[in-house]
Each structure stands twice: as structure tokens, then as C-alpha cells.
Motif scaffolding. Structure first.
Motif, PDB file in Angstrom:
ATOM      1  N   ALA A   1      40.651  34.905  36.234  1.00 36.99           N
ATOM      2  CA  ALA A   1      39.918  35.255  37.448  1.00 36.99           C
ATOM      3  C   ALA A   1      38.424  35.271  37.157  1.00 36.99           C
ATOM      4  CB  ALA A   1      40.353  36.629  37.963  1.00 36.99           C
ATOM      5  N   VAL A   2      37.673  34.485  37.912  1.00 34.67           N
ATOM      6  CA  VAL A   2      36.208  34.451  37.793  1.00 34.67           C
ATOM      7  C   VAL A   2      35.622  35.227  38.969  1.00 34.67           C
ATOM      8  CG1 VAL A   2      34.162  32.974  37.843  1.00 34.67           C
ATOM      9  CG2 VAL A   2      36.183  32.283  36.525  1.00 34.67           C
ATOM     10  N   ILE A   3      34.708  36.138  38.661  1.00 33.98           N
ATOM     11  CA  ILE A   3      34.136  37.021  39.673  1.00 33.98           C
ATOM     12  C   ILE A   3      32.615  36.950  39.602  1.00 33.98           C
ATOM     13  CG2 ILE A   3      34.004  39.409  40.506  1.00 33.98           C
ATOM     14  CD1 ILE A   3      36.647  39.845  38.824  1.00 33.98           C
ATOM     15  N   THR A   4      31.985  36.650  40.733  1.00 33.48           N
ATOM     16  CA  THR A   4      30.523  36.638  40.771  1.00 33.48           C
ATOM     17  C   THR A   4      30.019  38.002  41.229  1.00 33.48           C
ATOM     18  OG1 THR A   4      30.255  35.931  43.085  1.00 33.48           O
ATOM     19  CG2 THR A   4      30.629  34.196  41.438  1.00 33.48           C
ATOM     20  N   GLY A   5      28.817  38.352  40.798  1.00 30.50           N
ATOM     21  CA  GLY A   5      28.282  39.670  41.130  1.00 30.50           C
ATOM     22  C   GLY A   5      29.168  40.770  40.582  1.00 30.50           C
TER      23      GLY A   5
ATOM     24  N   GLY B   1      46.546  42.493  33.978  1.00 30.09           N
ATOM     25  CA  GLY B   1      46.724  41.568  32.869  1.00 30.09           C
ATOM     26  C   GLY B   1      46.017  40.243  33.016  1.00 30.09           C
ATOM     27  N   ALA B   2      45.128  40.122  34.014  1.00 32.31           N
ATOM     28  CA  ALA B   2      44.384  38.869  34.198  1.00 32.31           C
ATOM     29  C   ALA B   2      43.182  38.837  33.263  1.00 32.31           C
ATOM     30  CB  ALA B   2      43.930  38.731  35.643  1.00 32.31           C
ATOM     31  N   HIS B   3      42.876  37.665  32.750  1.00 32.02           N
ATOM     32  CA  HIS B   3      41.684  37.466  31.927  1.00 32.02           C
ATOM     33  C   HIS B   3      40.495  37.180  32.844  1.00 32.02           C
ATOM     34  CE1 HIS B   3      44.458  37.493  28.631  1.00 32.02           C
ATOM     35  NE2 HIS B   3      45.105  36.435  29.117  1.00 32.02           N
ATOM     36  N   LEU B   4      39.296  37.530  32.377  1.00 38.55           N
ATOM     37  CA  LEU B   4      38.146  37.599  33.272  1.00 38.55           C
ATOM     38  C   LEU B   4      36.994  36.704  32.845  1.00 38.55           C
ATOM     39  CD1 LEU B   4      37.948  41.497  33.684  1.00 38.55           C
ATOM     40  CD2 LEU B   4      39.098  39.863  35.192  1.00 38.55           C
ATOM     41  N   GLY B   5      36.424  35.995  33.828  1.00 37.58           N
ATOM     42  CA  GLY B   5      35.128  35.355  33.694  1.00 37.58           C
ATOM     43  C   GLY B   5      34.164  36.068  34.622  1.00 37.58           C
TER      44      GLY B   5
ATOM     45  N   ILE C   1      40.992  31.280  46.270  1.00 35.06           N
ATOM     46  CA  ILE C   1      39.582  31.634  46.450  1.00 35.06           C
ATOM     47  C   ILE C   1      39.528  32.820  47.401  1.00 35.06           C
ATOM     48  CG2 ILE C   1      37.327  30.906  47.329  1.00 35.06           C
ATOM     49  CD1 ILE C   1      38.198  27.997  46.676  1.00 35.06           C
ATOM     50  N   ILE C   2      38.771  33.835  47.025  1.00 35.25           N
ATOM     51  CA  ILE C   2      38.577  34.995  47.894  1.00 35.25           C
ATOM     52  C   ILE C   2      37.078  35.223  48.040  1.00 35.25           C
ATOM     53  CG2 ILE C   2      39.009  37.455  48.241  1.00 35.25           C
ATOM     54  CD1 ILE C   2      41.425  37.066  46.319  1.00 35.25           C
ATOM     55  N   ASN C   3      36.631  35.250  49.288  1.00 31.90           N
ATOM     56  CA  ASN C   3      35.218  35.440  49.599  1.00 31.90           C
ATOM     57  C   ASN C   3      34.984  36.841  50.158  1.00 31.90           C
ATOM     58  OD1 ASN C   3      34.546  32.732  48.914  1.00 31.90           O
ATOM     59  ND2 ASN C   3      35.295  32.047  50.910  1.00 31.90           N
ATOM     60  N   ASN C   4      34.001  37.516  49.615  1.00 35.70           N
ATOM     61  CA  ASN C   4      33.648  38.848  50.100  1.00 35.70           C
ATOM     62  C   ASN C   4      32.662  38.692  51.250  1.00 35.70           C
ATOM     63  OD1 ASN C   4      33.210  41.534  50.490  1.00 35.70           O
ATOM     64  ND2 ASN C   4      32.507  41.973  48.408  1.00 35.70           N
TER      65      ASN C   4
ATOM     66  N   LEU D   1      41.265  27.939  35.352  1.00 36.72           N
ATOM     67  CA  LEU D   1      40.804  28.850  36.408  1.00 36.72           C
ATOM     68  C   LEU D   1      41.928  28.988  37.432  1.00 36.72           C
ATOM     69  CD1 LEU D   1      38.538  30.446  37.897  1.00 36.72           C
ATOM     70  CD2 LEU D   1      37.836  28.289  38.912  1.00 36.72           C
ATOM     71  N   ASP D   2      42.247  30.217  37.786  1.00 37.23           N
ATOM     72  CA  ASP D   2      43.294  30.466  38.777  1.00 37.23           C
ATOM     73  C   ASP D   2      42.759  31.144  40.032  1.00 37.23           C
ATOM     74  OD1 ASP D   2      45.721  29.662  37.155  1.00 37.23           O
ATOM     75  OD2 ASP D   2      44.891  31.222  35.853  1.00 37.23           O
ATOM     76  N   VAL D   3      41.758  31.995  39.873  1.00 39.39           N
ATOM     77  CA  VAL D   3      41.230  32.774  40.993  1.00 39.39           C
ATOM     78  C   VAL D   3      39.706  32.776  40.914  1.00 39.39           C
ATOM     79  CG1 VAL D   3      41.161  35.023  42.134  1.00 39.39           C
ATOM     80  CG2 VAL D   3      43.242  34.299  40.937  1.00 39.39           C
ATOM     81  N   LEU D   4      39.054  32.491  42.029  1.00 38.55           N
ATOM     82  CA  LEU D   4      37.601  32.651  42.152  1.00 38.55           C
ATOM     83  C   LEU D   4      37.338  33.711  43.214  1.00 38.55           C
ATOM     84  CD1 LEU D   4      34.604  31.880  41.722  1.00 38.55           C
ATOM     85  CD2 LEU D   4      34.931  30.116  43.496  1.00 38.55           C
ATOM     86  N   VAL D   5      36.608  34.747  42.818  1.00 43.07           N
ATOM     87  CA  VAL D   5      36.189  35.786  43.756  1.00 43.07           C
ATOM     88  C   VAL D   5      34.677  35.690  43.927  1.00 43.07           C
ATOM     89  CG1 VAL D   5      36.101  38.248  44.283  1.00 43.07           C
ATOM     90  CG2 VAL D   5      38.062  37.311  43.038  1.00 43.07           C
TER      91      VAL D   5
END
Length: 266
Positions: free
Chosen positions: A10-14, A31-35, A138-141, A86-90
Motif C-alpha cells: 500500500a502506497v500512501i501520499t501525505g 499485515g500490509a507493507h507500506l510505501g 485506488i482510494i482518493n481522500n 503495488l496493490d493499493v494507492l491511497v
């Protein structure tokens, strides 16, 4: 219930503060790995150390996400650290201040849209080649102000409305391999509000009150049924759900986490 997020990337911006930080730790607990991407290097370092204690791999990159180069370099750094997995982009990064329409110059509009909207566009552009090949989320805030604008902050509301349009369009364009959803938080007590020059301070100037009193006054004006601000963890819980296998039939959705601020039926 099993979210199915263990060992996903999971990659998370901000990510360094507020909702981004809570979201990163919520993914790590699953248990997800983080970017992690943020301009705040100290905040990233602290978050990465806390997440690693939960037993996951973490790669963080300091990046100015208000620029095309910053987004590109940051995304490339974290993606390459995971072997271009990459599996998830937040998309979470954002900023705002309480200003009237007359206060806003072209430069102010450009700055708001550059960070709150174009950073999402640019991060998605970097992630899509991988997500198209392997599938993902993809999840957009966004914000409740995207659906129910207030007089201020008008530029912030417009940027978040653009995020919802982007979410809906991409969900149609990238299905069925990629699910695209948005969260729309209401007022949430984070550094976004409390930092110098943030929503609380500038709202105080707008209402001619002390910052906390101004925030409480604004909540009364908005008539929130739950009569309080939300917490970052409450938003993070919904983001993790939307990223998980539990939401496998959810796409093109806007999930309000807003204390009931949205009154419309749709």
C-alpha cells in the motif's frame, strides 16, 4: 473478518500526519507493507519506525507532492523499493485555508489545485501501469465539502469536487481490474486543522474568534448530528475497508465519514 491485506503493498501520499499516518498504521496492523510519501521527513521517519514494530516492511520517500517532479520521484522510489509491486494507492495529501473567493489569487488557486488534485492525477499516472497488469485498488481522500460546499474554503471545495469526478471517471475507465473509490471525510481534528495557518487558525480569523471557539462555532453552523469532529482513525478504518477484499464489489463509490454532515439523499 479477514481483510486479505496481509503482504499486499500500500502506497500512501501525505502519510506523515493525521489521516495519512492513521491509515498507514491501520494497513500495517493488517499485515500490509507500506510505501510512504510526504514532504515531512521527520514525520515519515517516526511513522516508519512505528509501522516496522508491527512487523511489516516500510519504504519512505521525502517528496514535494505539489510538483510533478516530486510526485514522480517519490512514486518511483517507493515502487522500485518493492520491485515495482503495488496493490493499493491511497491519495491522501492535501492542504487548505479559510479564504473567501475575493481573497484568492490565481496563484492561490493554482497551489490548491496543484496539491489537492494534480498530485492525485500524477500519482495515479505512476501507479496505473502496475495496477493494470496485476489489478488493485485506488482510494482518493476527498471531503464532505466536495458534495456540500460552504462559503469558505471555496478553492478547497472545488479541488475536492474534482477528486470525486476523477474517482468516478477512473472507476469506469479502469474496471474490472482496478477498483477506484473515494472517502469524503467531514471535519476531522488533525494537524491539517491545528497547524499554524491551518483551518482552525484561519477559521478563527474569518469568524473573528479564537481558533478552537471558531471551529466549535462552525460545527454548530453545519448542524452535525454527531456534534463533534471526527478522528483520523475513524477515517482510516473506512479506507482500509475499501482497500480490502471485504469491499470487493465496491467501486465508483464515495463513502462519507462525516458525522452526518451531508443531508442529501444521494
Amino acid at each position: 473478518m479477514d481483510t486479505g491485506l496481509k503482504n499486499r503493498i500500500a502506497v500512501i501520499t501525505g502519510a506523515a500526519d493525521g489521516i495519512g499516518r492513521s491509515t498507514a498504521l491501520a494497513f500495517a496492523r493488517e499485515g500490509a507493507h507500506l510505501g510512504l510519501l510526504d514532504i515531512n521527513a521527520a514525520g515519515l521517519e517516526s511513522l516508519a519506525a512505528e509501522a516496522r514494530e508491527l512487523g511489516v516492511s516500510v519504504h519512505a520517500a521525502q517528496a514535494d507532492l505539489s510538483t510533478a517532479e516530486g510526485v514522480s520521484r517519490g512514486m518511483q522510489a517507493v515502487q522500485s523499493s518493492f520491485g515495482n509491486r503495488l496493490d493499493v494507492l491511497v491519495n491522501n495529501v492535501g492542504a487548505g485555508a479559510i479564504r473567501t473567493f475575493d481573497d484568492l489569487t490565481d496563484a492561490a488557486w493554482d497551489a490548491t489545485l496543484g496539491l489537492n488534485f494534480m498530485s492525485y492525477v500524477r500519482a495515479i499516472r505512476c501507479a496505473l501501469p502496475i495496477l493494470r497488469e496485476h489489478g488493485g485498488v485506488i482510494i482518493n481522500n476527498a471531503s464532505d465539502l466536495a458534495r456540500q460546499p460552504e462559503p469558505v474554503p471555496i478553492d478547497y471545495s472545488v479541488s475536492k469536487a474534482a477528486v470525486l469526478s476523477l474517482t468516478k471517471a477512473l472507476a469506469r475507465a479502469e474496471g474490472p481490474r482496478i477498483r477506484v473509490n473515494a472517502v469524503a471525510p467531514g471535519p476531522t481534528w488533525t494537524p491539517f486543522w491545528t497547524k499554524p495557518g491551518g483551518f482552525a487558525e484561519t477559521m478563527g480569523r474569518y469568524h473573528k474568534m479564537e481558533p478552537r471557539a471558531a471551529v466549535e462555532h462552525e460545527m454548530k453552523l453545519r448542524q452535525l448530528p454527531l456534534q463533534r469532529l471526527g478522528t483520523p482513525d475513524e477515517v482510516a478504518n473506512v479506507i482500509v475497508f475499501l482497500a480490502s477484499d471485504l469491499a470487493s464489489f465496491v467501486t465508483s463509490a464515495v463513502w462519507g465519514v462525516d458525522g452526518g454532515s451531508i443531508r442529501s439523499m444521494i
